[in-house]
Design an enzyme around this catalytic site. Structure first.
Site, PDB file in Angstrom:
ATOM      1  N   ASP A   1       0.853  -1.187   0.000  1.00  0.00           N
ATOM      2  CA  ASP A   1       0.000   0.000   0.000  1.00  0.00           C
ATOM      3  C   ASP A   1       0.891   1.240   0.000  1.00  0.00           C
ATOM      4  OD1 ASP A   1      -1.894   1.962   0.331  1.00  0.00           O
ATOM      5  OD2 ASP A   1      -2.735   1.168   2.190  1.00  0.00           O
TER       6      ASP A   1
ATOM      7  N   ASP B   1      -2.913   2.461  -6.094  1.00  0.00           N
ATOM      8  CA  ASP B   1      -1.869   2.530  -5.065  1.00  0.00           C
ATOM      9  C   ASP B   1      -1.785   1.293  -4.166  1.00  0.00           C
ATOM     10  OD1 ASP B   1      -4.339   3.025  -3.978  1.00  0.00           O
ATOM     11  OD2 ASP B   1      -3.699   4.686  -2.699  1.00  0.00           O
ATOM     12  N   GLU B   2      -2.537   0.247  -4.481  1.00  0.00           N
ATOM     13  CA  GLU B   2      -2.506  -0.963  -3.666  1.00  0.00           C
ATOM     14  C   GLU B   2      -2.485  -2.197  -4.559  1.00  0.00           C
ATOM     15  OE1 GLU B   2      -5.256  -1.302  -0.319  1.00  0.00           O
ATOM     16  OE2 GLU B   2      -5.872   0.772  -0.668  1.00  0.00           O
TER      17      GLU B   2
END
Length: 431
Positions: A29, A125-126
């Site tokens: 993350d 973003d993960e």
């Protein structure tokens, strides 16, 4: 010296390995990703609380993301700019740069994929990484996680939090436990002692509404959920009951997808809140055509066609109304989608009141190969080839490189951005 071909034996050993050895899953993350990228773009703001915000003039005057200093001052994602300013008078507001976020995200995903081909996106973003077979080359899960953290910091100046566990659900929870720039391991032997007293809503598949319903059944913790009566939960929650209990027990059969797998969507949609109210049908037509183009481009990207259309509109009182209808023939053509959406708009709205937002959604999707084109559809095939050529131009030079005539001077669609596969905050819990 003799050489022997051992491929069958290697395959047998690999199969046994996969069946016996517990998986090692990472969830990576990127910390405060949008704000962190903006901090890199604006070094003059170093040491200051910073928030990424839409433009109030085009009605996006809310916080989309914030850095750690703004977070510590109480600034929250989704709140109005003026509220953040009251909480943190020295906060700096910057506009989003989506193309930059996408560019950096793809470079970071390339780093992840250098460790394993099992890299599954969960937004820009993960993502999850299955490094079960990579441990022979790179070390155990924690070592790989720490190495990834060091590389991302060194190569991009960004930090990540990594959860290391034996299921995707627990790896995701692990990355949430300690931020920023941390590795958290939840192994089989000790994971329940770490998370057992936490609310079931901390598990990715359980939303707050479901957690509240669990509380009425005297299930307040993950530990209690793990030992809950399955028949009782099935009565109240149906088929998702077993999934909830299994998640708490660390039982999961969901594989981490390959990085190059094509995710086939069930529907494809694009929507926008316009900078000003849409006053009449002609203005609505501009917005609908722009949205239909983006939807059609993504359909062709996945080699899909739509058999239905759905249109959603929002009035100035923030009330949404939706309507859907079948298409005369399956299509990935923007003009066909737009015309069908306009037909629904005429039935839905008379413009006694203006509109604030519109969403166009292609539904009832199927693979293009399943559609047999008749002689009547030859013109449609030619049109699709033309639009595919436009796709290539836009892919190289950007969406604005080619525009329809009715969109040349329009200002209603300026809130749209090019790469909608990376829409911010797109992921959500399922229940």
């Amino acid at each position: 010296m003799k050489y022997y071909i051992l491929e069958p034996v290697v395959l047998q050993v690999k199969n046994v390995y996969n069946n016996v050895v517990e998986k090692t899953i990472l969830h990576c993350d990127l910390n405060n990703f949008y704000a962190s990228v903006e901090q890199k773009l604006h070094p003059e703001h170093d040491g200051l609380p910073l928030a990424v915000c839409g433009n109030p003039k085009v009605r996006h005057g809310i916080v989309l993301a914030k850095n750690q200093l703004a977070k510590e001052a109480g600034v929250q994602t989704g709140e109005a700019i003026w509220i953040s300013k009251q909480k943190c008078p020295d906060i700096v507001f910057v506009p989003p740069h989506y193309n930059e976020y996408v560019r950096i995200s793809k470079q970071i995903y390339d780093v992840y994929s250098s460790y394993t081909d099992r890299v599954e996106s969960f937004g820009i973003d993960e993502c999850w990484l299955d490094v079960t077979e990579s441990k022979l080359l790179f070390g155990d899960g924690k070592k790989i996680a720490d190495e990834l953290r060091a590389r991302i910091k060194s190569e991009f100046g960004l930090t990540i939090s990594v959860g290391v566990s034996f299921t995707k659900t627990l790896a995701k929870l692990g990355s949430d436990l300690k931020k920023p720039d941390a590795t958290t391991v939840l192994d089989r032997a000790s994971y329940m002692s770490r998370i057992g007293k936490m609310s079931p809503s901390e598990l990715i598949m359980i939303g707050k509404r479901t957690a509240k319903k669990l509380e009425t059944l005297n299930i307040h913790t993950i530990e209690q959920l793990a030992s809950a009566d399955r028949q009782m939960l099935r009565y109240h929650f149906g088929i998702i009951a077993d999934n909830m209990i299994d998640s708490a027990l660390g039982i999961e059969h969901d594989e981490v997808k390959r990085y190059d797998d094509i995710r086939v969507p069930k529907s494809v949609s694009n929507g926008t809140t316009t900078p000003r109210d849409i006053k009449d049908g002609e203005e609505a037509k501009i917005v609908i055509y722009a949205l239909s183009e983006m939807v059609a481009t993504r359909l062709r990207k996945y080699n899909l066609v739509a058999n239905g259309i759905s249109l959603s509109i929002k009035d100035p009182q923030l009330k949404w109304v939706s309507r859907q209808a079948p298409l005369e023939s399956a299509t990935s053509n923007a003009s066909d989608l737009a015309k069908a959406a306009m037909e629904q708009l005429i039935k839905m709205h008379d413009f006694n009141d203006p509109l604030r937002a519109i969403t166009v959604c292609a539904i009832r999707l199927c693979d293009r190969k399943e559609i047999q084109l008749s002689l009547f559809d030859e013109q449609l095939e030619k049109t699709d080839k033309l639009e595919q050529s436009i796709d290539k131009i836009r892919g190289k030079y950007g969406y604005n490189a080619v525009k329809r005539g009715l969109l040349l001077d329009d200002t209603l669609t300026q809130n749209l951005h090019d790469d909608d596969d990376f829409r911010p905050f797109h992921q959500s819990k399922t229940t």
